[in-house]
Design a protein around this motif. Structure first.
Motif, PDB file in Angstrom:
ATOM      1  N   THR A 193       0.829  -1.207   0.000  1.00 45.24           N
ATOM      2  CA  THR A 193       0.000   0.000   0.000  1.00 45.24           C
ATOM      3  C   THR A 193       0.866   1.261   0.000  1.00 45.24           C
ATOM      4  OG1 THR A 193      -1.725  -1.169   1.232  1.00 45.24           O
ATOM      5  CG2 THR A 193      -1.846   1.229   1.210  1.00 45.24           C
ATOM      6  N   LEU A 194       1.891   1.259   0.842  1.00 44.73           N
ATOM      7  CA  LEU A 194       2.816   2.394   0.910  1.00 44.73           C
ATOM      8  C   LEU A 194       3.868   2.347  -0.197  1.00 44.73           C
ATOM      9  CD1 LEU A 194       3.506   2.590   4.761  1.00 44.73           C
ATOM     10  CD2 LEU A 194       2.027   4.077   3.392  1.00 44.73           C
ATOM     11  N   GLY A 195       4.074   1.155  -0.759  1.00 42.29           N
ATOM     12  CA  GLY A 195       5.099   0.991  -1.783  1.00 42.29           C
ATOM     13  C   GLY A 195       6.507   1.120  -1.234  1.00 42.29           C
ATOM     14  N   VAL A 196       6.726   0.590  -0.018  1.00 43.51           N
ATOM     15  CA  VAL A 196       8.030   0.734   0.619  1.00 43.51           C
ATOM     16  C   VAL A 196       8.566  -0.601   1.131  1.00 43.51           C
ATOM     17  CG1 VAL A 196       7.569   3.111   1.357  1.00 43.51           C
ATOM     18  CG2 VAL A 196       7.147   1.229   2.942  1.00 43.51           C
ATOM     19  N   ASN A 197       9.880  -0.667   1.180  1.00 47.47           N
ATOM     20  CA  ASN A 197      10.601  -1.670   1.948  1.00 47.47           C
ATOM     21  C   ASN A 197      11.167  -0.907   3.138  1.00 47.47           C
ATOM     22  OD1 ASN A 197      10.217  -3.737   0.036  1.00 47.47           O
ATOM     23  ND2 ASN A 197      11.956  -2.998  -1.152  1.00 47.47           N
ATOM     24  N   ALA A 198      11.067  -1.482   4.325  1.00 49.41           N
ATOM     25  CA  ALA A 198      11.512  -0.804   5.539  1.00 49.41           C
ATOM     26  C   ALA A 198      12.588  -1.623   6.235  1.00 49.41           C
ATOM     27  CB  ALA A 198      10.329  -0.601   6.489  1.00 49.41           C
ATOM     28  N   LYS A 201      12.059   2.662  -1.765  1.00 51.14           N
ATOM     29  CA  LYS A 201      10.996   2.435  -2.733  1.00 51.14           C
ATOM     30  C   LYS A 201      10.964   0.951  -3.090  1.00 51.14           C
ATOM     31  CE  LYS A 201       9.316   3.804  -7.253  1.00 51.14           C
ATOM     32  NZ  LYS A 201       9.607   4.561  -8.461  1.00 51.14           N
ATOM     33  N   ALA A 202       9.776   0.361  -2.963  1.00 53.59           N
ATOM     34  CA  ALA A 202       9.607  -1.043  -3.349  1.00 53.59           C
ATOM     35  C   ALA A 202       9.596  -1.109  -4.872  1.00 53.59           C
ATOM     36  CB  ALA A 202       8.314  -1.610  -2.769  1.00 53.59           C
ATOM     37  N   GLY A 203      10.166  -2.126  -5.399  1.00 59.09           N
ATOM     38  CA  GLY A 203      10.222  -2.265  -6.853  1.00 59.09           C
ATOM     39  C   GLY A 203      10.878  -3.571  -7.207  1.00 59.09           C
ATOM     40  N   ASP A 204      12.064  -3.480  -7.739  1.00 62.27           N
ATOM     41  CA  ASP A 204      12.815  -4.654  -8.160  1.00 62.27           C
ATOM     42  C   ASP A 204      13.231  -5.471  -6.939  1.00 62.27           C
ATOM     43  OD1 ASP A 204      14.582  -6.536  -9.152  1.00 62.27           O
ATOM     44  OD2 ASP A 204      15.662  -5.120 -10.425  1.00 62.27           O
ATOM     45  N   PRO A 205      12.699  -6.707  -6.776  1.00 63.16           N
ATOM     46  CA  PRO A 205      13.047  -7.516  -5.612  1.00 63.16           C
ATOM     47  C   PRO A 205      14.523  -7.902  -5.558  1.00 63.16           C
ATOM     48  CG  PRO A 205      11.552  -8.704  -7.074  1.00 63.16           C
ATOM     49  CD  PRO A 205      11.722  -7.350  -7.637  1.00 63.16           C
ATOM     50  N   SER A 206      15.224  -7.799  -6.676  1.00 71.05           N
ATOM     51  CA  SER A 206      16.657  -8.091  -6.675  1.00 71.05           C
ATOM     52  C   SER A 206      17.452  -6.977  -5.987  1.00 71.05           C
ATOM     53  CB  SER A 206      17.172  -8.244  -8.105  1.00 71.05           C
ATOM     54  OG  SER A 206      16.516  -9.305  -8.745  1.00 71.05           O
ATOM     55  N   PHE A 207      16.876  -5.785  -5.910  1.00 67.98           N
ATOM     56  CA  PHE A 207      17.538  -4.630  -5.309  1.00 67.98           C
ATOM     57  C   PHE A 207      16.561  -3.901  -4.383  1.00 67.98           C
ATOM     58  CE2 PHE A 207      19.370  -5.415  -9.491  1.00 67.98           C
ATOM     59  CZ  PHE A 207      20.689  -5.641  -9.144  1.00 67.98           C
ATOM     60  N   PRO A 208      16.166  -4.532  -3.264  1.00 71.45           N
ATOM     61  CA  PRO A 208      15.119  -3.943  -2.421  1.00 71.45           C
ATOM     62  C   PRO A 208      15.521  -2.674  -1.668  1.00 71.45           C
ATOM     63  CG  PRO A 208      16.036  -5.888  -1.377  1.00 71.45           C
ATOM     64  CD  PRO A 208      16.652  -5.800  -2.752  1.00 71.45           C
ATOM     65  N   PHE A 209      16.820  -2.379  -1.571  1.00 68.14           N
ATOM     66  CA  PHE A 209      17.263  -1.241  -0.773  1.00 68.14           C
ATOM     67  C   PHE A 209      18.094  -0.254  -1.597  1.00 68.14           C
ATOM     68  CE2 PHE A 209      17.073  -5.030   2.009  1.00 68.14           C
ATOM     69  CZ  PHE A 209      15.876  -4.710   2.633  1.00 68.14           C
ATOM     70  N   ASP A 210      17.753  -0.120  -2.856  1.00 65.74           N
ATOM     71  CA  ASP A 210      18.497   0.781  -3.741  1.00 65.74           C
ATOM     72  C   ASP A 210      17.971   2.208  -3.749  1.00 65.74           C
ATOM     73  OD1 ASP A 210      20.225  -1.175  -4.463  1.00 65.74           O
ATOM     74  OD2 ASP A 210      19.817  -1.083  -6.598  1.00 65.74           O
ATOM     75  N   GLY A 255      15.891  -0.836  25.254  1.00 62.61           N
ATOM     76  CA  GLY A 255      15.655  -2.257  25.044  1.00 62.61           C
ATOM     77  C   GLY A 255      16.124  -2.679  23.670  1.00 62.61           C
ATOM     78  N   THR A 256      15.720  -3.866  23.274  1.00 58.14           N
ATOM     79  CA  THR A 256      16.108  -4.399  21.976  1.00 58.14           C
ATOM     80  C   THR A 256      14.921  -4.366  21.021  1.00 58.14           C
ATOM     81  OG1 THR A 256      15.607  -6.655  22.662  1.00 58.14           O
ATOM     82  CG2 THR A 256      17.859  -5.928  22.945  1.00 58.14           C
ATOM     83  N   LEU A 257      15.208  -4.187  19.765  1.00 56.87           N
ATOM     84  CA  LEU A 257      14.135  -4.196  18.769  1.00 56.87           C
ATOM     85  C   LEU A 257      13.535  -5.585  18.688  1.00 56.87           C
ATOM     86  CD1 LEU A 257      15.614  -2.073  15.844  1.00 56.87           C
ATOM     87  CD2 LEU A 257      14.182  -1.353  17.753  1.00 56.87           C
ATOM     88  N   GLU A 258      12.211  -5.611  18.599  1.00 55.92           N
ATOM     89  CA  GLU A 258      11.525  -6.902  18.580  1.00 55.92           C
ATOM     90  C   GLU A 258      10.711  -7.122  17.310  1.00 55.92           C
ATOM     91  OE1 GLU A 258       8.077  -8.456  21.352  1.00 55.92           O
ATOM     92  OE2 GLU A 258      10.054  -8.781  22.248  1.00 55.92           O
ATOM     93  N   ALA A 259      10.089  -6.070  16.780  1.00 57.44           N
ATOM     94  CA  ALA A 259       9.223  -6.268  15.616  1.00 57.44           C
ATOM     95  C   ALA A 259       9.111  -4.995  14.788  1.00 57.44           C
ATOM     96  CB  ALA A 259       7.827  -6.709  16.068  1.00 57.44           C
ATOM     97  N   LEU A 260       8.885  -5.192  13.511  1.00 56.69           N
ATOM     98  CA  LEU A 260       8.577  -4.124  12.563  1.00 56.69           C
ATOM     99  C   LEU A 260       7.256  -4.523  11.932  1.00 56.69           C
ATOM    100  CD1 LEU A 260       9.506  -1.586  10.958  1.00 56.69           C
ATOM    101  CD2 LEU A 260      10.586  -3.159   9.358  1.00 56.69           C
ATOM    102  N   LYS A 261       6.233  -3.678  12.117  1.00 53.07           N
ATOM    103  CA  LYS A 261       4.881  -4.019  11.665  1.00 53.07           C
ATOM    104  C   LYS A 261       4.290  -2.875  10.855  1.00 53.07           C
ATOM    105  CE  LYS A 261       3.886  -6.584  15.916  1.00 53.07           C
ATOM    106  NZ  LYS A 261       3.111  -7.787  15.704  1.00 53.07           N
TER     107      LYS A 261
END
Length: 153
Positions: free
Chosen positions: A33-38, A59-68, A80-86
């Motif tokens: 929906t947001l079109g993002v990889n986080a 930006k979500a797009g090419d799964p071969s380069f998710p963080f470009d 504390g420590t990170l536990e989840a990203l939702k």
């Protein structure tokens, strides 16, 4: 010879910090929906129990380069420590917020959650709630905090 000895000493002093970072938490998620990889990760070189975390959106797009294609990011304090990203639509506006959940390192194991809104290229903190019971639903808790925050405006 002195230069080599100084370099070896500096390398030895840095080794424990590098080794500690191998265990830091890195969370990944995506939302169509947001079109993002986080990505959310603990601050480099920081203790596991306290410090900061970074949230970065791409930006979500090419799964071969998710963080470009970097879009936006934020750095927040962490207890504390990170536990989840939702992803959850806590304000019921049709667009999900990005939630980062942490668990305190103390004996209580309390939860904290930050909710971020991403709209028109801007990442902003929408609501935050800490000191939650270890078994609490972080989505419901931050939704209630967001509701209270909207009521004050």
């Amino acid at each position: 010879m002195l230069r080599t000895a100084l370099f070896a000493a500096a390398l030895a002093a840095a080794a424990p910090a590098v080794a500690a970072d191998l265990n830091r938490i890195v969370l990944n998620g995506s939302d169509a929906t947001l079109g993002v990889n986080a990505v959310a990760d603990e601050g480099e070189g920081e203790p596991r129990s306290t410090g900061s975390y970074a949230l970065r959106l791409y930006k979500a797009g090419d799964p071969s380069f998710p963080f470009d294609a970097f879009l936006a990011g934020a750095i927040r304090p962490r207890d504390g420590t990170l536990e989840a990203l939702k992803f959850a639509d806590i304000d019921r506006d049709g667009a999900p917020e990005i939630l980062v959940v942490a668990r305190s390192a103390g004996s209580g194991g309390y939860l904290a959650v930050d909710a971020f809104r991403f709209h028109k290229g801007v990442l902003a903190l929408a609501a935050s709630k800490s000191g939650l019971d270890p078994n609490a639903d972080p989505v419901a808790a931050v939704a209630e905090a967001a509701k209270s925050r909207r009521g004050r405006k």
